[in-house]
Design a protein around this motif. Structure first.
Motif, PDB file in Angstrom:
ATOM      1  N   LEU A   5       0.933  -1.388  -0.034  1.00 54.44           N
ATOM      2  CA  LEU A   5      -0.028   0.000  -0.167  1.00 54.44           C
ATOM      3  C   LEU A   5       0.893   1.213   0.142  1.00 54.44           C
ATOM      4  O   LEU A   5       0.633   2.249  -0.503  1.00 54.44           O
ATOM      5  N   ARG A   8       1.718   1.956  -3.587  1.00 55.76           N
ATOM      6  CA  ARG A   8       0.514   2.207  -4.453  1.00 55.76           C
ATOM      7  C   ARG A   8       0.339   3.694  -4.041  1.00 55.76           C
ATOM      8  O   ARG A   8      -0.541   4.312  -4.812  1.00 55.76           O
ATOM      9  N   LEU A   9       0.550   4.317  -2.720  1.00 57.59           N
ATOM     10  CA  LEU A   9       0.168   5.679  -2.319  1.00 57.59           C
ATOM     11  C   LEU A   9       1.115   6.511  -2.860  1.00 57.59           C
ATOM     12  O   LEU A   9       0.991   7.758  -2.146  1.00 57.59           O
ATOM     13  N   ALA A  61       1.196   1.507   6.214  1.00 58.08           N
ATOM     14  CA  ALA A  61       1.063   1.027   4.877  1.00 58.08           C
ATOM     15  C   ALA A  61       2.188   0.133   4.298  1.00 58.08           C
ATOM     16  O   ALA A  61       2.090  -0.106   3.132  1.00 58.08           O
ATOM     17  N   MET A  97      -8.225  11.328  -1.323  1.00 58.97           N
ATOM     18  CA  MET A  97      -7.694  10.047  -2.057  1.00 58.97           C
ATOM     19  C   MET A  97      -8.267  10.174  -3.456  1.00 58.97           C
ATOM     20  O   MET A  97      -7.595   9.972  -4.451  1.00 58.97           O
ATOM     21  N   PHE A 102      -6.626   7.885  -6.431  1.00 54.90           N
ATOM     22  CA  PHE A 102      -6.156   6.743  -5.890  1.00 54.90           C
ATOM     23  C   PHE A 102      -7.291   6.006  -6.152  1.00 54.90           C
ATOM     24  O   PHE A 102      -8.452   6.347  -6.386  1.00 54.90           O
ATOM     25  N   GLU A 105      -8.821  -0.029  -4.955  1.00 61.17           N
ATOM     26  CA  GLU A 105      -8.273  -1.030  -4.022  1.00 61.17           C
ATOM     27  C   GLU A 105      -7.332  -0.129  -3.019  1.00 61.17           C
ATOM     28  O   GLU A 105      -7.355  -0.736  -1.886  1.00 61.17           O
ATOM     29  N   GLU A 106      -6.906   0.990  -3.242  1.00 60.21           N
ATOM     30  CA  GLU A 106      -5.922   1.654  -2.379  1.00 60.21           C
ATOM     31  C   GLU A 106      -6.985   2.243  -1.382  1.00 60.21           C
ATOM     32  O   GLU A 106      -6.724   2.311  -0.128  1.00 60.21           O
ATOM     33  N   LYS A 107      -8.091   2.865  -1.745  1.00 65.51           N
ATOM     34  CA  LYS A 107      -9.269   3.215  -0.847  1.00 65.51           C
ATOM     35  C   LYS A 107      -9.776   1.987   0.153  1.00 65.51           C
ATOM     36  O   LYS A 107      -9.979   2.235   1.135  1.00 65.51           O
ATOM     37  N   ASP A 109      -8.206  -0.656   1.004  1.00 63.98           N
ATOM     38  CA  ASP A 109      -7.244  -1.035   1.989  1.00 63.98           C
ATOM     39  C   ASP A 109      -7.003   0.188   3.088  1.00 63.98           C
ATOM     40  O   ASP A 109      -6.927   0.090   4.248  1.00 63.98           O
TER      41      ASP A 109
END
Length: 124
Positions: A5, A8-9, A61, A97, A102, A105-107, A109
């Motif tokens: 994560l 990805r962020l 993360a 986000m 984003f 999937e990121e949200k 997580d």
């Protein structure tokens, strides 16, 4: 290899931008702004809070940063944070986000992390 994560962020840079955007939204959100607006007159304190938040978020993360701040219970003890305030904070995070583009999937997580912390934040 699966990206964390943290990756990805956008790693430290992306998470720092996200935290800045979230705090700005908190300053404008009527449900939580009374808790944040006083820090406008305390820029050094606000910067410290943001730095702790960035490191907390990075560590949670999967990043290499070590969080050396207080735990959630200690940080929020006595604040009597309501469910409504908690949800307002979650909404601000999701809005930030979206602003930073984003994906779902990121949200998802981030939401899982936020809800795992809920018991250490609300009404303690």
């Amino acid at each position: 290899m699966t990206r964390t994560l943290y990756n990805r962020l956008g790693e430290l840079k992306g998470i720092t931008k996200l935290v800045d955007d979230v705090v700005n939204l908190h300053m404008e959100n009527p449900h939580v702004s009374p808790r944040f607006i006083p820090y406008k007159d305390q820029p050094d304190r606000l910067m410290t809070i943001k730095q702790h938040t960035v490191h907390f978020f990075c560590a949670g993360a999967g990043g290499p940063q070590e969080y050396k701040g207080r735990d959630m219970v200690t940080t929020h003890k006595g604040m009597n944070i309501s469910e409504q305030e908690f949800l307002a904070v979650v909404d601000d995070i999701l809005e930030a986000m979206d602003k930073n583009k984003f994906g779902d999937e990121e949200k998802k997580d981030v939401l899982a992390i936020l809800y795992s912390l809920k018991g250490g934040v609300i009404r303690i």
